[in-house]
Design an enzyme around this catalytic site. Structure first.
Site, PDB file in Angstrom:
ATOM      1  N   HIS A 162      36.785  40.364  39.737  1.00 38.64           N
ATOM      2  CA  HIS A 162      37.123  40.453  41.170  1.00 38.64           C
ATOM      3  C   HIS A 162      36.014  39.831  42.009  1.00 38.64           C
ATOM      4  O   HIS A 162      36.278  39.149  43.009  1.00 38.64           O
ATOM      5  CB  HIS A 162      37.287  41.919  41.596  1.00 38.64           C
ATOM      6  CG  HIS A 162      38.405  42.651  40.913  1.00 38.64           C
ATOM      7  ND1 HIS A 162      38.183  43.664  40.016  1.00 38.64           N
ATOM      8  CD2 HIS A 162      39.757  42.521  41.014  1.00 38.64           C
ATOM      9  CE1 HIS A 162      39.349  44.143  39.584  1.00 38.64           C
ATOM     10  NE2 HIS A 162      40.317  43.465  40.174  1.00 38.64           N
TER      11      HIS A 162
ATOM     12  N   GLY B  27      43.186  35.220  40.806  1.00 40.21           N
ATOM     13  CA  GLY B  27      42.593  34.883  39.519  1.00 40.21           C
ATOM     14  C   GLY B  27      43.598  34.266  38.565  1.00 40.21           C
ATOM     15  O   GLY B  27      44.772  34.645  38.545  1.00 40.21           O
TER      16      GLY B  27
ATOM     17  N   ARG C 273      41.870  47.575  33.318  1.00 39.15           N
ATOM     18  CA  ARG C 273      42.424  48.413  32.245  1.00 39.15           C
ATOM     19  C   ARG C 273      41.488  48.505  31.038  1.00 39.15           C
ATOM     20  O   ARG C 273      41.693  49.361  30.178  1.00 39.15           O
ATOM     21  CB  ARG C 273      43.788  47.884  31.816  1.00 39.15           C
ATOM     22  CG  ARG C 273      44.881  48.105  32.859  1.00 39.15           C
ATOM     23  CD  ARG C 273      46.236  47.655  32.310  1.00 39.15           C
ATOM     24  NE  ARG C 273      47.329  47.934  33.231  1.00 39.15           N
ATOM     25  CZ  ARG C 273      47.718  47.097  34.192  1.00 39.15           C
ATOM     26  NH1 ARG C 273      47.098  45.950  34.373  1.00 39.15           N
ATOM     27  NH2 ARG C 273      48.729  47.413  34.977  1.00 39.15           N
TER      28      ARG C 273
HETATM   29  P1  AMP Z   1      43.948  43.259  40.067  1.00 34.11           P
HETATM   30  O1  AMP Z   1      42.993  44.198  40.708  1.00 34.11           O
HETATM   31  O2  AMP Z   1      44.000  43.379  38.572  1.00 34.11           O
HETATM   32  O3  AMP Z   1      45.301  43.245  40.718  1.00 34.11           O
HETATM   33  O4  AMP Z   1      43.356  41.811  40.323  1.00 34.11           O
HETATM   34  C1  AMP Z   1      43.077  41.354  41.615  1.00 34.11           C
HETATM   35  C2  AMP Z   1      42.788  39.886  41.564  1.00 34.11           C
HETATM   36  O5  AMP Z   1      41.667  39.658  40.719  1.00 34.11           O
HETATM   37  C3  AMP Z   1      43.949  39.074  40.950  1.00 34.11           C
HETATM   38  O6  AMP Z   1      44.067  37.845  41.633  1.00 34.11           O
HETATM   39  C4  AMP Z   1      43.499  38.865  39.532  1.00 34.11           C
HETATM   40  O7  AMP Z   1      44.039  37.727  38.919  1.00 34.11           O
HETATM   41  C5  AMP Z   1      42.001  38.724  39.716  1.00 34.11           C
HETATM   42  N1  AMP Z   1      41.322  39.020  38.471  1.00 34.11           N
HETATM   43  C6  AMP Z   1      41.403  40.166  37.747  1.00 34.11           C
HETATM   44  N2  AMP Z   1      40.671  40.056  36.620  1.00 34.11           N
HETATM   45  C7  AMP Z   1      40.127  38.817  36.634  1.00 34.11           C
HETATM   46  C8  AMP Z   1      39.280  38.095  35.738  1.00 34.11           C
HETATM   47  N3  AMP Z   1      38.872  38.616  34.597  1.00 34.11           N
HETATM   48  N4  AMP Z   1      38.921  36.839  36.087  1.00 34.11           N
HETATM   49  C9  AMP Z   1      39.360  36.294  37.243  1.00 34.11           C
HETATM   50  N5  AMP Z   1      40.152  36.919  38.118  1.00 34.11           N
HETATM   51  C10 AMP Z   1      40.536  38.152  37.821  1.00 34.11           C
END
Ligand code: AMP
Length: 280
Positions: free
Chosen positions: A37, A148, A188
């Site tokens: 993030h 991401g 996760r």
């Molecule tokens: P989430 O909190 O999982 O919904 O992710 C929020 C944003 O962070 C989304 O755009 C994801 O694709 C991005 N994201 C989550 N994990 C990663 C990672 N390992 N590398 C790059 N972006 C990420």
């Protein structure tokens, strides 16, 4: 850093920023923040006057209620991390901010993009994603929004959403951030047992092996190769797909000049992990 807990304070902030001609970069997240993030936040900080991060576990994008119940929540830590990295504001919406007319999602179609892979295995998932992102875009009115490549299909769908509705927002893709051992960072991951965590770099390793294998084998053979490889692990393969980067349709054969990407979803017991890799 401003911590915003209601929609009124976000409205006031956005009006003030627009009045003073400040550009807004927006990073939507579901919290339990990690370095993945933060790479989105850092990119936004470089490219905008003001960076706003949202933390909202969007109920409508979960097709599995256990997954929703067990989604990690680390609000204090999220605020600390964002402060430390220089974010300008974080917004924790109330469910009513996003769903003033009840907790249902709108239905979206993106030329079948939404039917593949995550769409196939998580029915309704992308309706939930598109609904929440569109709502956030209306509230935050960013110039740039950061997504991401970890959720590559989501990124493609948001790009189409912006195109379909002529939203004046630039979608900025950010590369996947990995742990040193190759595991793609994910909120996760904290749910993995010690032994699952130890074994988990195998997911990325098999993706890399598949990329090598594909050089001298067909797509069908490569898919078989990956299926066999996962039988030697404790993870259960939900899908492995090789698809066109643009329309996400499964590739049947290797075509010249086509950009292909490998996509994978596996279960470590009930914890679902996804990853993907550029094959060009
Ligand atoms: P989430 O909190 O999982 O919904 O992710 C929020 C944003 O962070 C989304 O755009 C994801 O694709 C991005 N994201 C989550 N994990 C990663 C990672 N390992 N590398 C790059 N972006 C990420």
């Amino acid at each position: 850093m401003e911590v915003l807990n209601n929609i009124k304070s976000v409205h006031n902030l956005i009006v003030k920023l627009k009045k003073t001609g400040k550009t807004i970069g927006f990073v939507p997240t579901m919290g339990a923040l990690h370095q993945g993030h933060i790479s989105l936040v850092e990119q936004s900080l470089k490219e905008n006057d003001f960076t706003l991060v949202s933390v909202f576990i969007n109920p409508t994008q979960f097709n599995n209620s256990e997954d929703l119940k067990k989604y990690p929540i680390t609000i204090d830590n999220d605020i600390e991390i964002l402060k430390k990295h220089g974010a300008d504001a974080v917004y924790f919406p109330k469910v009513e901010d996003i769903y003033p007319n009840g907790l249902t999602s709108e239905h979206y179609e993106f030329f079948g993009l939404e039917m593949q892979m995550e769409g196939k295995f998580r029915p309704g998932h992308f309706d939930g994603v598109a609904t929440v992102i569109r709502r956030f875009f209306e509230i935050v009115q960013p110039l740039n929004a950061y997504f991401g490549e970890k959720d590559f299909q989501q990124l493609r769908i948001v790009q189409e959403l912006v195109k379909n509705f002529h939203l004046p927002i630039q979608i900025v893709p950010v590369a996947i951030k990995r742990e040193e051992d190759g595991l793609a960072m994910s909120s996760r991951n904290v749910r993995l047992t010690e032994s699952q965590r130890k074994e988990s770099p195998i997911i990325y390793q098999i993706l890399l092996q598949a990329k090598e294998y594909l050089k001298n084998h067909s797509i069908e053979e490569t898919k078989k190769f990956v299926e066999e490889k996962f039988k030697e692990t404790s993870f259960k393969l939900e899908y492995f797909e090789i698809a066109d980067e643009k329309n996400l349709l499964p590739a049947k054969e290797k075509l010249k000049d086509q950009k292909l990407r490998a996509f994978i979803a596996v279960f470590a017991d009930e914890v679902r992990l996804i990853d993907n890799l550029d094959l060009n």
